[in-house]
Write an enzyme that holds these catalytic residues in place. Structure first.
Site, PDB file in Angstrom:
ATOM      1  CB  CYS A  48      -0.945   0.009   1.200  1.00 36.97           C
ATOM      2  SG  CYS A  48      -2.163  -1.325   1.131  1.00 36.97           S
ATOM      3  CB  THR A  49       3.957   2.179   1.814  1.00 34.59           C
ATOM      4  OG1 THR A  49       3.294   2.113   3.086  1.00 34.59           O
ATOM      5  CG2 THR A  49       4.947   3.324   1.808  1.00 34.59           C
TER       6      THR A  49
END
Length: 158
Positions: A48-49
Site C-alpha cells: 500500500c505504501t
C-alpha cells in the site's frame, strides 16, 4: 456485496472525511476534472505504501492531464494524516471506516478478510471509464490510470 462497478457505470456518489477531517463529496470533485479513485487495504503496509508513493511520484503528471487522485481505505482520519505526512502524499486520502463506500463500489476482499485493491478512473460526467483490480500489480494501477486520463484529456481538451 454489491455487483462491482464496471466501465460505463455511473460512479456512486459519497461523502467521506479526508485526512484533515474535512468532508469530501465525490460529485463536488467531478465536473472540472477526472478523478482517479483508488481503494487500498491499509496504510503503512509495504504494498500500500508503494502504491501511494507511486501515485505521489506521478501526482503532477495526473494533475497536468486533468485528474485528481483520491485514495480510500478503512483507516481512520488520524492514521491517514500520519500516513500522508510520513510519505509526503500530496493527494486526498479518505477514511471509509465502516466500508460503506467500498461495498457500494463492490470492491472485493481476498479470502473474505483482506480488503481488495481496485482503481477507478471516473470522467468529468461521473462515468467510470476504467477499472483495474489487482492486489499485487501496483505499478499498473498507476500506469493504466494515467493512460486512461491522458486519453480523456485528448477527447476533452481544457
Amino acid at each position: 456485496m454489491a455487483r462491482g462497478i464496471q466501465v460505463g457505470d455511473k460512479a456512486p456518489d459519497f461523502t467521506l472525511p479526508s485526512q484533515d477531517g474535512t468532508p469530501v463529496r465525490l460529485s463536488d470533485r467531478l465536473g472540472r476534472r477526472a478523478v482517479v479513485l483508488y481503494f487500498y487495504p491499509k496504510d503503512e503496509t509495504s504494498v500500500c505504501t508503494a502504491e501511494a508513493c507511486a501515485f505521489r511520484d506521478s501526482f503532477e503528471v495526473f494533475a497536468d492531464a486533468g485528474a485528481e487522485v483520491i485514495g480510500v481505505s478503512s483507516d481512520s482520519v488520524d492514521k491517514h494524516a500520519a500516513f500522508a505526512e510520513h510519505h509526503k502524499l500530496p493527494f486526498t486520502l479518505l477514511s471509509d471506516e465502516r466500508g460503506r463506500v467500498r461495498k457500494s463500489y463492490g470492491v472485493p476482499s481476498v479470502l473474505g478478510v483482506l480488503p481488495g485493491r481496485v482503481t477507478y478512473v471516473i470522467d468529468q460526467t461521473g462515468t467510470v471509464r476504467h477499472v483495474f483490480n489487482s492486489l499485487g500489480k501496483v505499478a499498473r494501477h498507476v500506469s493504466d490510470a494515467l493512460d486512461v486520463v491522458k486519453e480523456l484529456q485528448g477527447s476533452h481538451p481544457a
